[in-house]
Design a protein around this motif. Sequence first.
Motif, PDB file in Angstrom:
ATOM      1  N   ASP A 106      -4.821  19.721  38.673  1.00 51.98           N
ATOM      2  CA  ASP A 106      -5.169  19.081  39.935  1.00 51.98           C
ATOM      3  C   ASP A 106      -6.366  19.790  40.549  1.00 51.98           C
ATOM      4  N   LEU A 107      -7.048  19.102  41.441  1.00 52.22           N
ATOM      5  CA  LEU A 107      -8.168  19.679  42.182  1.00 52.22           C
ATOM      6  C   LEU A 107      -7.857  19.612  43.670  1.00 52.22           C
ATOM      7  N   LEU A 108      -8.171  20.684  44.365  1.00 57.38           N
ATOM      8  CA  LEU A 108      -8.009  20.745  45.817  1.00 57.38           C
ATOM      9  C   LEU A 108      -9.391  20.987  46.407  1.00 57.38           C
ATOM     10  N   PHE A 109      -9.904  20.028  47.152  1.00 63.97           N
ATOM     11  CA  PHE A 109     -11.213  20.150  47.777  1.00 63.97           C
ATOM     12  C   PHE A 109     -11.040  20.633  49.202  1.00 63.97           C
ATOM     13  N   ARG A 110     -11.888  21.598  49.594  1.00 62.62           N
ATOM     14  CA  ARG A 110     -11.854  22.070  50.975  1.00 62.62           C
ATOM     15  C   ARG A 110     -13.255  22.459  51.406  1.00 62.62           C
ATOM     16  N   ILE A 111     -13.521  22.282  52.685  1.00 60.24           N
ATOM     17  CA  ILE A 111     -14.824  22.627  53.245  1.00 60.24           C
ATOM     18  C   ILE A 111     -14.925  24.146  53.304  1.00 60.24           C
ATOM     19  N   TRP A 153     -19.325  14.875  51.193  1.00 59.00           N
ATOM     20  CA  TRP A 153     -19.177  15.198  49.769  1.00 59.00           C
ATOM     21  C   TRP A 153     -17.707  15.300  49.380  1.00 59.00           C
ATOM     22  N   MET A 154     -16.891  15.820  50.279  1.00 59.95           N
ATOM     23  CA  MET A 154     -15.464  15.923  49.985  1.00 59.95           C
ATOM     24  C   MET A 154     -14.874  14.530  49.777  1.00 59.95           C
ATOM     25  N   GLN A 155     -15.260  13.576  50.592  1.00 66.39           N
ATOM     26  CA  GLN A 155     -14.796  12.195  50.439  1.00 66.39           C
ATOM     27  C   GLN A 155     -15.248  11.613  49.100  1.00 66.39           C
ATOM     28  N   GLN A 156     -16.510  11.817  48.764  1.00 65.23           N
ATOM     29  CA  GLN A 156     -17.050  11.299  47.501  1.00 65.23           C
ATOM     30  C   GLN A 156     -16.313  11.926  46.310  1.00 65.23           C
ATOM     31  N   LEU A 157     -16.059  13.220  46.386  1.00 63.13           N
ATOM     32  CA  LEU A 157     -15.374  13.908  45.286  1.00 63.13           C
ATOM     33  C   LEU A 157     -13.940  13.421  45.110  1.00 63.13           C
ATOM     34  N   SER A 181      -9.044  25.147  43.183  1.00 56.76           N
ATOM     35  CA  SER A 181      -9.625  24.976  44.515  1.00 56.76           C
ATOM     36  C   SER A 181     -11.139  24.900  44.372  1.00 56.76           C
ATOM     37  N   VAL A 182     -11.719  23.911  45.016  1.00 57.32           N
ATOM     38  CA  VAL A 182     -13.168  23.710  44.954  1.00 57.32           C
ATOM     39  C   VAL A 182     -13.698  23.682  46.378  1.00 57.32           C
ATOM     40  N   LEU A 183     -14.637  24.585  46.675  1.00 55.81           N
ATOM     41  CA  LEU A 183     -15.294  24.578  47.979  1.00 55.81           C
ATOM     42  C   LEU A 183     -16.355  23.494  48.004  1.00 55.81           C
ATOM     43  N   ALA A 209     -22.902  20.109  41.646  1.00 60.14           N
ATOM     44  CA  ALA A 209     -22.849  21.578  41.686  1.00 60.14           C
ATOM     45  C   ALA A 209     -23.576  22.158  42.890  1.00 60.14           C
ATOM     46  N   VAL A 210     -24.624  21.500  43.348  1.00 61.57           N
ATOM     47  CA  VAL A 210     -25.370  21.969  44.517  1.00 61.57           C
ATOM     48  C   VAL A 210     -24.477  21.977  45.760  1.00 61.57           C
ATOM     49  N   HIS A 211     -23.511  21.082  45.811  1.00 64.74           N
ATOM     50  CA  HIS A 211     -22.669  20.915  46.995  1.00 64.74           C
ATOM     51  C   HIS A 211     -21.254  21.464  46.836  1.00 64.74           C
ATOM     52  N   THR A 212     -20.963  22.085  45.696  1.00 66.53           N
ATOM     53  CA  THR A 212     -19.598  22.564  45.416  1.00 66.53           C
ATOM     54  C   THR A 212     -19.614  23.897  44.689  1.00 66.53           C
ATOM     55  N   ARG A 213     -18.491  24.598  44.746  1.00 68.77           N
ATOM     56  CA  ARG A 213     -18.271  25.812  43.953  1.00 68.77           C
ATOM     57  C   ARG A 213     -16.797  25.872  43.573  1.00 68.77           C
ATOM     58  N   PRO A 214     -16.497  26.151  42.316  1.00 68.57           N
ATOM     59  CA  PRO A 214     -15.100  26.368  41.948  1.00 68.57           C
ATOM     60  C   PRO A 214     -14.657  27.706  42.530  1.00 68.57           C
ATOM     61  N   GLU A 215     -13.446  27.756  43.027  1.00 68.48           N
ATOM     62  CA  GLU A 215     -12.995  28.971  43.694  1.00 68.48           C
ATOM     63  C   GLU A 215     -11.943  29.713  42.879  1.00 68.48           C
ATOM     64  N   GLN A 216     -10.757  29.143  42.725  1.00 66.87           N
ATOM     65  CA  GLN A 216      -9.692  29.823  41.988  1.00 66.87           C
ATOM     66  C   GLN A 216      -8.665  28.823  41.495  1.00 66.87           C
ATOM     67  N   ILE A 217      -7.879  29.262  40.509  1.00 63.95           N
ATOM     68  CA  ILE A 217      -6.786  28.442  39.996  1.00 63.95           C
ATOM     69  C   ILE A 217      -5.487  29.068  40.467  1.00 63.95           C
ATOM     70  N   ARG A 218      -4.678  28.276  41.122  1.00 65.58           N
ATOM     71  CA  ARG A 218      -3.339  28.690  41.564  1.00 65.58           C
ATOM     72  C   ARG A 218      -2.382  27.563  41.222  1.00 65.58           C
ATOM     73  N   GLY A 219      -1.371  27.861  40.433  1.00 63.59           N
ATOM     74  CA  GLY A 219      -0.397  26.836  40.081  1.00 63.59           C
ATOM     75  C   GLY A 219      -1.025  25.634  39.402  1.00 63.59           C
ATOM     76  N   ARG A 220      -1.974  25.862  38.523  1.00 66.18           N
ATOM     77  CA  ARG A 220      -2.686  24.820  37.770  1.00 66.18           C
ATOM     78  C   ARG A 220      -3.536  23.904  38.660  1.00 66.18           C
ATOM     79  N   ARG A 221      -3.803  24.349  39.875  1.00 65.76           N
ATOM     80  CA  ARG A 221      -4.656  23.606  40.801  1.00 65.76           C
ATOM     81  C   ARG A 221      -5.929  24.424  41.031  1.00 65.76           C
TER      82      ARG A 221
END
Length: 167
Positions: free
Chosen positions: A93-98, A67-71, A59-61, A45-57
């Motif tokens: 689904d999860l979409l990780f983005r910097i 960290w994106m690789q680890q996630l 987005s996680v900042l 949680a320190v390194h991520t934030r949930p952003e929004q749900i679009r089309g059941r996906r």
Amino acid sequence: MPSKNGFDSFSSILDAVAQRLGLSARLVEQRIARDWVDIVGEQIAVHTRPEQIRGRRLSVLVDHSVWMQQLSFLKPDLLRRIRVHTGGEAVQDLLFRIGDLSRIPLTCPSPSAAGQGIAPDVEPAPHLLREAEAHTVRIADPALRERFTKVIAKALVSTPSTPATDR
């Protein structure tokens, strides 16, 4: 859920109204944001934030490419945790983005509400009241419209763990 006497519970009525008004995914987003630390753990949680749900996906900042690789390796487990927490299939689904995490504050439930599925006694933010008002404009009775607007806005702040559908 209808009871033996044929009446619906208030909770099932609100769930149906939220679904009809297209608020279900937004409620799931708010629940995930509120409980993010409990869902993924403090270290993630320190390194991520949930952003929004679009089309059941969802987005996680993420604050760093490492960290994106680890996630990406943890993705199946994170999806499972989110589904268990939300009680449904709203997130497929999860979409990780910097991104800049400072623009989305990390929220935690109040101690009195934690784990109890009850909304804290806080006044909903003005933007949530405006969003709720947009869905109650057709209610003719002003007192009922105002009360229902507050109920919807408060639900956007903190919702119990019930299944929700996608937008």
